[in-house]
Design a protein around this motif. Structure first.
Motif, PDB file in Angstrom:
ATOM      1  N   PRO A   1       0.819  -1.216   0.000  1.00 34.45           N
ATOM      2  CA  PRO A   1       0.000   0.000   0.000  1.00 34.45           C
ATOM      3  C   PRO A   1       0.851   1.263   0.000  1.00 34.45           C
ATOM      4  CG  PRO A   1       0.000  -1.031   2.165  1.00 34.45           C
ATOM      5  CD  PRO A   1       0.644  -1.998   1.231  1.00 34.45           C
TER       6      PRO A   1
ATOM      7  N   VAL B   1       1.070   4.862   1.263  1.00 38.73           N
ATOM      8  CA  VAL B   1       0.465   5.462   2.459  1.00 38.73           C
ATOM      9  C   VAL B   1       0.906   6.904   2.639  1.00 38.73           C
ATOM     10  CG1 VAL B   1       0.243   5.282   4.972  1.00 38.73           C
ATOM     11  CG2 VAL B   1       0.387   3.193   3.572  1.00 38.73           C
TER      12      VAL B   1
ATOM     13  N   ASP C   1      -3.011   4.872  -1.619  1.00 37.22           N
ATOM     14  CA  ASP C   1      -4.057   3.882  -1.379  1.00 37.22           C
ATOM     15  C   ASP C   1      -4.668   4.077   0.010  1.00 37.22           C
ATOM     16  OD1 ASP C   1      -3.497   2.258  -3.814  1.00 37.22           O
ATOM     17  OD2 ASP C   1      -1.599   1.886  -2.774  1.00 37.22           O
ATOM     18  N   ILE C   2      -3.803   4.488   0.955  1.00 39.34           N
ATOM     19  CA  ILE C   2      -4.205   4.600   2.360  1.00 39.34           C
ATOM     20  C   ILE C   2      -3.815   5.966   2.904  1.00 39.34           C
ATOM     21  CG2 ILE C   2      -3.965   3.632   4.686  1.00 39.34           C
ATOM     22  CD1 ILE C   2      -5.244   1.685   2.724  1.00 39.34           C
TER      23      ILE C   2
ATOM     24  N   ARG D   1      -8.605   4.636   1.210  1.00 44.19           N
ATOM     25  CA  ARG D   1      -9.101   4.029   2.439  1.00 44.19           C
ATOM     26  C   ARG D   1      -8.385   4.709   3.587  1.00 44.19           C
ATOM     27  NH1 ARG D   1      -9.001  -2.257   0.344  1.00 44.19           N
ATOM     28  NH2 ARG D   1     -10.965  -2.165  -0.812  1.00 44.19           N
TER      29      ARG D   1
ATOM     30  N   VAL E   1      -7.359   5.242   7.638  1.00 42.38           N
ATOM     31  CA  VAL E   1      -7.146   4.728   8.994  1.00 42.38           C
ATOM     32  C   VAL E   1      -7.114   5.949   9.904  1.00 42.38           C
ATOM     33  CG1 VAL E   1      -5.565   3.551  10.565  1.00 42.38           C
ATOM     34  CG2 VAL E   1      -5.870   2.696   8.223  1.00 42.38           C
TER      35      VAL E   1
ATOM     36  N   ALA F   1      -2.986  -0.204   8.408  1.00 45.52           N
ATOM     37  CA  ALA F   1      -2.807   0.310   7.049  1.00 45.52           C
ATOM     38  C   ALA F   1      -2.727  -0.833   6.046  1.00 45.52           C
ATOM     39  CB  ALA F   1      -1.552   1.169   6.971  1.00 45.52           C
TER      40      ALA F   1
ATOM     41  N   ALA G   1      -6.184  -2.521   5.821  1.00 49.47           N
ATOM     42  CA  ALA G   1      -7.134  -1.686   5.080  1.00 49.47           C
ATOM     43  C   ALA G   1      -6.899  -1.841   3.577  1.00 49.47           C
ATOM     44  CB  ALA G   1      -6.990  -0.226   5.499  1.00 49.47           C
ATOM     45  N   TYR G   2      -5.645  -1.937   3.186  1.00 55.93           N
ATOM     46  CA  TYR G   2      -5.293  -2.124   1.777  1.00 55.93           C
ATOM     47  C   TYR G   2      -5.799  -3.470   1.267  1.00 55.93           C
ATOM     48  CZ  TYR G   2      -2.297  -2.490  -2.390  1.00 55.93           C
ATOM     49  OH  TYR G   2      -1.819  -2.632  -3.671  1.00 55.93           O
TER      50      TYR G   2
END
Length: 216
Positions: free
Chosen positions: A12, A14, A49-50, A78, A80, A117, A120-121
């Motif tokens: 991911p 981030v 992505d996060i 997404r 967090v 994280a 979530a990915y």
């Protein structure tokens, strides 16, 4: 901020946002060393992505930042969220903006943020059961108040409904697979299919949507 994006296709990407520099820099330093994550600078949010957001108090500013992140990434991001507290109304709004996981700040470590994280990915969510119950109660109330709008619930296969109902009860994919006598791979596939077909953010959003539409 480090930018370890060499393997960004398999991990991911981030972005970290925080209310104060100390929290931001500490989180960035820790996550930059984690090979499961590719850290991006804030100005590259559109590629992320996060989004990891760290704040003591969830405010209108926090929710606006979530909304902007969702718009910037075309609804793909997404989130967090790490905060001291979140109300049921804020939680419902945050889910609509892409919230995947909520972590209670005083009880959360850097390593837990990294895990959240990555998960979530992978399409997994982490919301404390008490908050999930608040979210579901709110969605049920919204569904009742909107019953006169003429909206019809989308058709779902019985297996999809069963999976969503067990998710709403707090079971993970392994437990759901055991309950329904399916493989965990099939359960994950069912969840991903529902999320994609309904154009939702994640499994938490799927459960909330099903409640709101009167499916559960």
């Amino acid at each position: 901020m480090p930018d370890n994006t060499a393997d960004a296709r398999s991990v991911p990407r981030v972005v970290i946002e925080a209310d104060d520099p100390l929290t931001r820099d500490g989180t960035v330093t820790f996550l930059a060393a984690d090979q499961r994550i590719a850290l991006l600078t804030v100005d590259r949010l559109a590629e992320a992505d996060i989004l990891v957001m760290l704040t003591a108090v969830v405010s209108g500013k926090t929710l606006s930042a979530m909304s902007r992140a969702s718009q910037t990434t075309g609804g793909r991001i997404r989130i967090v969220l790490v905060a001291d507290h979140i109300s049921e109304q804020q939680l419902a709004l945050a889910v609509n903006h892409g919230l995947a996981s909520f972590l209670v700040r005083p009880f959360t470590s850097f390593s837990q943020i990294a895990v959240a994280a990555v998960e979530a990915y992978q399409g997994r969510s982490a919301v404390p059961p008490v908050l999930m119950n608040l979210l579901l109660d709110r969605m049920r109330t919204m569904q009742k108040s909107e019953s006169a709008t003429g909206l019809l619930p989308v058709e779902l296969a019985q297996r999809e409904v069963d999976v969503l109902r067990l998710l709403a009860e707090g079971l993970d994919t392994v437990e759901i697979a055991g309950k329904l006598s399916y493989s965990e791979r099939l359960i994950k596939s069912v969840i991903q299919t529902v999320v994609k077909r309904l154009e939702l953010r994640n499994r938490t959003h799927a459960v909330a949507y099903a409640i709101r539409m009167g499916i559960l």
